[in-house]
Motif scaffolding. Structure first.
Motif, PDB file in Angstrom:
ATOM      1  N   PHE A   9       0.834  -1.196   0.000  1.00  0.00           N
ATOM      2  CA  PHE A   9       0.000   0.000   0.000  1.00  0.00           C
ATOM      3  C   PHE A   9       0.873   1.252   0.000  1.00  0.00           C
ATOM      4  O   PHE A   9       1.940   1.286   0.622  1.00  0.00           O
TER       5      PHE A   9
ATOM      6  N   GLN B  85      -2.568   5.698   0.982  1.00  0.00           N
ATOM      7  CA  GLN B  85      -3.653   4.773   1.269  1.00  0.00           C
ATOM      8  C   GLN B  85      -3.672   4.369   2.741  1.00  0.00           C
ATOM      9  O   GLN B  85      -4.740   4.255   3.346  1.00  0.00           O
TER      10      GLN B  85
ATOM     11  N   GLU C 159      -5.288   7.121   4.705  1.00  0.00           N
ATOM     12  CA  GLU C 159      -6.740   7.114   4.542  1.00  0.00           C
ATOM     13  C   GLU C 159      -7.376   6.000   5.377  1.00  0.00           C
ATOM     14  O   GLU C 159      -8.428   6.177   5.999  1.00  0.00           O
TER      15      GLU C 159
ATOM     16  N   TRP D 299     -11.662  -6.112   0.502  1.00  0.00           N
ATOM     17  CA  TRP D 299     -10.735  -5.140  -0.110  1.00  0.00           C
ATOM     18  C   TRP D 299      -9.771  -5.935  -1.008  1.00  0.00           C
ATOM     19  O   TRP D 299      -8.606  -6.101  -0.681  1.00  0.00           O
TER      20      TRP D 299
ATOM     21  N   GLU E  10       1.876  -1.024  -6.171  1.00  0.00           N
ATOM     22  CA  GLU E  10       0.985  -0.206  -5.364  1.00  0.00           C
ATOM     23  C   GLU E  10      -0.211   0.191  -6.218  1.00  0.00           C
ATOM     24  O   GLU E  10      -0.071   0.489  -7.399  1.00  0.00           O
TER      25      GLU E  10
ATOM     26  N   VAL F 151      -6.898   5.265  -4.624  1.00  0.00           N
ATOM     27  CA  VAL F 151      -6.837   5.361  -3.168  1.00  0.00           C
ATOM     28  C   VAL F 151      -8.268   5.352  -2.640  1.00  0.00           C
ATOM     29  O   VAL F 151      -9.062   6.225  -2.983  1.00  0.00           O
TER      30      VAL F 151
ATOM     31  N   LYS G 186     -10.966   6.196  -0.229  1.00  0.00           N
ATOM     32  CA  LYS G 186     -11.061   7.330   0.684  1.00  0.00           C
ATOM     33  C   LYS G 186     -11.556   6.922   2.069  1.00  0.00           C
ATOM     34  O   LYS G 186     -12.277   5.951   2.238  1.00  0.00           O
TER      35      LYS G 186
END
Length: 372
Positions: free
Chosen positions: A180, A184, A187, A271, A305, A309, A311
């Motif tokens: 990551f 990210q 966040e 995710w 990566e 991103v 949020k």
């Protein structure tokens, strides 16, 4: 001495030729579940992604037991570009169809419709023998050292969890290969904090030249509020997931992590990152319905990566939904508990996976006797 059979990972397609030369059956072992195999087969056969106008448009995966929609961006890159890896996958599929059967890390009660669909589209037998992790990690010592790593400071996370109410803590982990960006991670930290729910977050160590001052500040903040705990070392995931204080998990949708979450009877925030994980997300959220998506839109290579991103607002929303007491969340939690009970029954002496394993051994023994 000539072996009686060969059981190999799918990434060794050449073993089908070795088995043929020896005159013995070859069985392919799938570490992932049936659904992802069936979804990939649907994409390969019907190419529905070629009929949409943009990479962000949804399309239906044909010929599956459930109505499943995806976008082109969620498909593995080798499917979109037909690169050299796509040729390897074609070879793997062909060797699979030439095999005597398949051994799958799943259990009948979890994927019965896709177990049947898989045998139909491949034309081979299949034995569900999972969850394998539940079979081999029976006691606390096995669970702590899964991955051949011993977790230090066990008392820290254990004492922290022991101080929490039942099902009040969210476990956040993305496996050992995730990558990551700092943006990210920031966040994610803010999203977890804003949710006002308690959490354990396993954060992968960054390279030495990367500034992690923000993480140290965040860790100090959550320690002061006693709402969170960050683990920077190898986390004993099996032990943590089965602790009564854990009420859900955030997962990258690797199949092992999904099975471990299912075994623990936990709902999930999905995710996905790479490999077959976007297929697995659809299985969790749309088939067995024990998860909610955080909204990731694009597949990437395991060592890249992500360009997008997610949020903090989307993360906060997903955490509040899953850890809350709403009707939909309650239904997910009940379904997850039922699947967890089914997983534990499956590996018992009279369970479906144990019976499948004995049936497979009996059939292979019969084949051996027939060759004698």
């Amino acid at each position: 001495m000539t072996p009686d059979c060969i059981i190999t990972d799918m990434f060794y397609p050449w073993t089908v030729d070795s088995a043929a030369k020896l005159g013995i059956p070859r069985l392919v072992f799938h570490t992932a579940g049936y659904f992802s195999q069936c979804a990939a087969s649907s994409i390969k056969q019907y190419a529905p992604h070629l009929s949409v106008n943009s990479n962000a448009d949804t399309f239906l995966l044909p010929d599956l037991p459930d109505t499943i929609e995806m976008t082109t961006l969620q498909l593995p890159r080798w499917v979109r570009t037909q690169d050299g890896y796509a040729q390897l996958m074609d070879r793997i599929r062909e060797s699979e169809r030439q095999s005597y059967g398949a051994v799958v890390n799943s259990f009948h009660e979890l994927e019965n419709a896709y177990e049947e669909h898989y045998t139909s589209i491949t034309g081979i037998k299949a034995w569900s023998v999972g969850p394998v992790s539940l079979c081999v990690n029976r006691d606390a010592a096995d669970k702590v050292e899964r991955g051949n790593k011993v977790a230090p400071n066990e008392n820290e996370w254990l004492n922290w969890l022991n101080s929490k109410e039942c099902s009040s803590v969210l476990y956040v982990s993305f496996g050992s290969l995730n990558k990551f960006s700092t943006a990210q991670l920031i966040e994610l930290a803010h999203g977890l904090d804003a949710s006002s729910h308690q959490f354990i977050w396993v954060v992968r160590q960054k390279d030495k030249d990367q500034d992690e001052g923000w993480l140290e500040d965040f860790e100090k903040h959550i320690k002061e509020s006693n709402r969170g705990l960050i683990i920077r070392y190898w986390a004993p995931q099996l032990l943590i997931l089965e602790h009564q204080a854990i009420g859900g998990l955030v997962t990258h949708c690797g199949w092992n992590s999904i099975l471990e979450g299912v075994t623990a009877g936990l709902p999930m925030i999905t995710w996905p990152l790479y490999a077959e994980q976007f297929y697995n997300e659809k299985f969790v959220t749309q088939v067995i319905k024990i998860g909610v998506s955080v909204g990731v839109t694009e597949w990437r290579q395991w060592d890249e990566e992500a360009r997008e991103v997610v949020k903090r607002e989307e993360i906060e929303k997903a955490v509040i939904f899953l850890m809350g007491s709403g009707v939909q969340a309650a239904a997910m939690k009940n379904q997850a508990r039922e699947l967890g009970n089914a997983a534990r029954r499956a590996i018992q002496s009279s369970g479906s996976s144990q019976s499948n394993l004995m049936s497979m051994i009996k059939e292979l023994t019969s084949l051996k006797c027939g060759r004698s």
